[in-house]
Design a protein around this motif. Structure first.
Motif, short mmCIF file in Angstrom:
data_model
loop_
_atom_site.label_atom_id
_atom_site.label_comp_id
_atom_site.label_asym_id
_atom_site.label_seq_id
_atom_site.Cartn_x
_atom_site.Cartn_y
_atom_site.Cartn_z
N UNK B 43 0.82 -1.21 0.00
CA UNK B 43 0.00 0.00 0.00
C UNK B 43 0.86 1.26 0.00
N UNK B 44 2.15 1.11 0.30
CA UNK B 44 3.08 2.23 0.18
C UNK B 44 3.60 2.21 -1.26
N UNK B 45 3.26 3.23 -2.03
CA UNK B 45 3.54 3.17 -3.47
C UNK B 45 5.01 3.43 -3.79
N UNK B 46 5.52 2.65 -4.75
CA UNK B 46 6.80 2.89 -5.40
C UNK B 46 6.48 3.18 -6.86
N UNK B 47 7.06 4.24 -7.44
CA UNK B 47 6.74 4.53 -8.84
C UNK B 47 7.88 5.27 -9.53
N UNK B 48 8.25 4.75 -10.69
CA UNK B 48 9.24 5.42 -11.53
C UNK B 48 8.49 6.37 -12.47
N UNK B 49 8.89 7.63 -12.46
CA UNK B 49 8.29 8.64 -13.34
C UNK B 49 9.28 8.91 -14.47
N UNK B 50 8.91 8.54 -15.69
CA UNK B 50 9.80 8.72 -16.85
C UNK B 50 9.18 9.72 -17.83
N UNK B 51 9.63 10.97 -17.78
CA UNK B 51 9.15 11.91 -18.81
C UNK B 51 9.84 11.58 -20.14
N UNK B 52 9.18 11.95 -21.24
CA UNK B 52 9.77 11.65 -22.55
C UNK B 52 11.10 12.38 -22.68
N UNK B 53 11.13 13.61 -22.20
CA UNK B 53 12.40 14.35 -22.15
C UNK B 53 12.63 14.70 -20.68
N UNK B 54 13.86 14.74 -20.26
CA UNK B 54 14.14 15.08 -18.87
C UNK B 54 14.37 13.85 -18.04
N UNK B 55 14.80 14.09 -16.81
CA UNK B 55 15.31 13.02 -15.94
C UNK B 55 14.19 12.17 -15.34
N UNK B 56 14.44 10.88 -15.22
CA UNK B 56 13.49 9.98 -14.55
C UNK B 56 13.73 10.01 -13.04
N UNK B 57 12.64 9.81 -12.28
CA UNK B 57 12.70 9.85 -10.81
C UNK B 57 12.02 8.61 -10.26
N UNK B 58 12.70 7.95 -9.32
CA UNK B 58 12.08 6.82 -8.63
C UNK B 58 11.54 7.31 -7.30
N UNK B 59 10.22 7.35 -7.19
CA UNK B 59 9.55 7.76 -5.96
C UNK B 59 9.37 6.49 -5.12
N UNK B 60 9.92 6.51 -3.91
CA UNK B 60 10.00 5.26 -3.13
C UNK B 60 9.77 5.58 -1.64
N UNK B 61 9.11 4.68 -0.91
CA UNK B 61 8.94 4.92 0.53
C UNK B 61 10.30 5.04 1.20
N UNK B 62 10.44 5.97 2.13
CA UNK B 62 11.71 6.19 2.83
C UNK B 62 12.27 4.89 3.37
N UNK B 63 11.42 4.04 3.95
CA UNK B 63 11.95 2.85 4.63
C UNK B 63 12.41 1.79 3.63
N UNK B 64 12.16 2.01 2.32
CA UNK B 64 12.68 1.08 1.32
C UNK B 64 13.83 1.70 0.51
N UNK B 65 14.10 2.97 0.76
CA UNK B 65 15.09 3.68 -0.07
C UNK B 65 16.47 3.04 0.00
N UNK B 66 16.81 2.45 1.14
CA UNK B 66 18.15 1.87 1.25
C UNK B 66 18.28 0.58 0.46
N UNK B 67 17.16 0.01 0.00
CA UNK B 67 17.21 -1.20 -0.84
C UNK B 67 17.51 -0.87 -2.30
N UNK B 68 17.34 0.40 -2.67
CA UNK B 68 17.50 0.79 -4.08
C UNK B 68 18.98 0.81 -4.45
#
Lengths: 363, 363
Positions: B43-68
């Motif tokens: 239920x805690x969402x993780x989502x990669x945002x990929x614009x056609x131009x510009x940088x991609x961002x991985x939105x991730x719950x803080x408590x999972x960030x160290x797994x990335x």
């Protein structure tokens, strides 16, 4: 009347109260809650169509139809063949009259988008608005199931404390946990986190090939599904005598968990239970090291409503079952978390887990 | 350039070609395909945002960030805290300019609906339109992974044929399969279907406490994930000498599978491969007993495009990998299915599975 027919009747009352015309339930726990049947998480859609008035229909792939245990007082089965368009069939069952549709919160996007195309006039909402108020409040039989699952992981926690951790990999301890979860009567392992030393500071760490060494603090957080209901427990082990720092921070954590447990009386908002744990940890100076909410509801799903988190002002009601699991994490060094499942009752909060909450010193 | 950076570049070309402004990828295989990181189904969402131009961002719950595992040439990380609204953050990254959004096909409905609310001007489509053309065509390294996983289940099929089935429950055989899947190098068991006697007529039968007896026909369909890629094989076992009926229908099935395999040349439409198997089974008079499509693509997911099914006129391309698995089912009596994974190449179809395709007579 079967338990499923009773639940469907209460769901229909809730649909009226919330203005939902049709429920569409696929993967996730709403479907088994209402029918006993679980949808396979596949590209072939399974969906229960529940109109507020009129008969419910379970739309299911033909090759899975023989797995369905029919509940004639709850639904009829409509099997679709490989060359059929199941979304068209579902849209046909919904009909043009439905303005407000509640769809299962884990339904795959491809089906949500396909149904939105097929039903352009309808507004889609999460079915949780309808089902969560029912599912949160566990009946006596559900609490018995959760108690049985909790007792099983209590035994595992005790058994783990009797075995050496030193010299083994996290992956090896993970396998032992997974095996014991099945041996102790669960049908499914949901997770078995083993975070040793610095890895324990990552709350959802995946067990690695790291070899556990002397002085390591190990966070073990594990659970499975037994007869449909979930277990979830966290205990901390330490190889050899813990340092004063580990002992002292663990004492803070233990106190925080106890305070949150005691705060979980009926009528108390969820956020106040979170605050009860957080206040203790903040007062000890570790506020920034407690990086997650205090808990989550548990039942047919490992995580479900109610969430024990800041901002959730929902008051606890008798029969709510949830985890109380504060944690303190020191990146690069170690982590601590202590978790029990708790049921709110009119007589006060009651723990389903009773395994020792002391720091377990192991070899 | 890393494999992920190359894939992101090709995804951006595909976004231009299909008119998609932003990709939003959560649970499912598109995210690991592009980043190596798998979102937890929570239920805690993780989502990669990929614009056609510009940088991609991985939105991730803080408590999972160290797994990335960070890939600075592919994305930056944006960790959200428990009291943040992650959908608001994702919508902010998408921006008001995006008219067309491709969202991962397994994304939970609650996140799809939440993002639709937050981005009322955007049109949502399945990300598969963008990613499937890339993911279907496996490169040499991917085919090596699929070959390794296939070889592992080939060995298991051979080992199973050397052990007695009679007197054991389906659940016991299931456990043996699951254990061997891990022993032979997979990290995850995806399924291990054991359908004996009448249960074999249910293609997705769940292993039960039924005790396997003399003369029983047993369908074993199993697979797991090894280093990210999936295996999937089906073999049929029979306890003691098969009856003439079993032997004869199996011969039809064997011929149907071989015909479909031989038909799987590049340029051939998927539906023609399905028809090749179906024609043999229909000619033998068992058409109504072959109740599913002939196959599915396989790679990071057990089932993915291309689907080998009537109505799919997509032509096979070199590098497509898919199952060829016709079946014949007699409700209440027994079932048969024979499955291999096949890769289409310019030199013709090639099987990744080479375990014996003969009916395996066991004790």
């Amino acid at each position: 009347m079967s338990v499923y027919a009773e639940r469907i009747a209460r769901v229909r009352e809730q649909m009226s109260a919330t203005g939902v015309d049709t429920l569409l339930l696929s993967v996730g726990a709403d479907l088994p809650y209402l029918t006993g049947y679980e949808a396979m998480p596949l590209e072939r859609v399974t969906m229960l169509v529940v109109p507020r008035d009129g008969e419910a229909t379970l739309v299911v792939p033909r090759l899975e139809a023989s797995r369905v245990v029919e509940q004639p007082d709850v639904f009829t089965v409509s099997a679709w063949d490989e060359i059929d368009d199941p979304l068209e069939r579902i849209a046909g069952l919904v009909g043009r009259g439905a303005a407000s549709i509640g769809i299962g919160e884990r339904t795959w996007a491809r089906f949500v988008l396909g149904l939105q195309d097929a039903l352009p006039g309808a507004r889609f909402r999460s079915s949780t608005e309808v089902t969560a108020p029912l599912r949160m409040r566990k009946d006596a039989a559900e609490i018995e199931h959760l108690q049985a699952a909790a007792t099983a992981v209590d035994r595992i926690a005790a058994e783990m404390g009797e075995r050496p951790f030193g010299g083994r990999t996290e992956a090896d301890v993970h396998r032992e946990l997974a095996d014991r979860i099945i041996e102790h009567g669960h049908q499914r392992v949901n997770f078995a986190i083993v975070g040793s030393g610095p890895n324990g500071a990552s709350p959802h760490h995946e067990a690695s090939e790291r070899v556990i060494g002397d002085g390591d603090v190990i966070v073990c957080d594990f659970g499975g599904t037994m007869d449909g209901y979930c277990s979830d427990i966290t205990r901390v082990f330490v190889v050899g005598e813990p340092t004063a720092e580990v002992r002292d921070t663990y004492a803070v954590l233990h106190e925080a968990q106890e305070r949150a447990f005691l705060a979980a009386t009926t009528g108390t908002p969820c956020e106040a239970v979170d605050a009860a744990a957080r206040t203790v940890i903040e007062a000890a100076g570790y506020g920034e090291h407690f990086i997650h909410r205090t808990g989550h509801g548990i039942g047919l799903e490992e995580h479900e409503e109610p969430y024990i988190v800041a901002g959730n002002d929902r008051p606890l009601v008798s029969g709510y079952v949830f985890s109380v699991e504060p944690g303190i994490y020191f990146p690069g060094r170690f982590g601590l978390r202590l978790e029990d499942i708790v049921v709110a009752t009119e007589a006060g909060p009651r723990r389903l887990n009773e395994a020792s909450r002391e720091l377990a010193v192991v070899a």
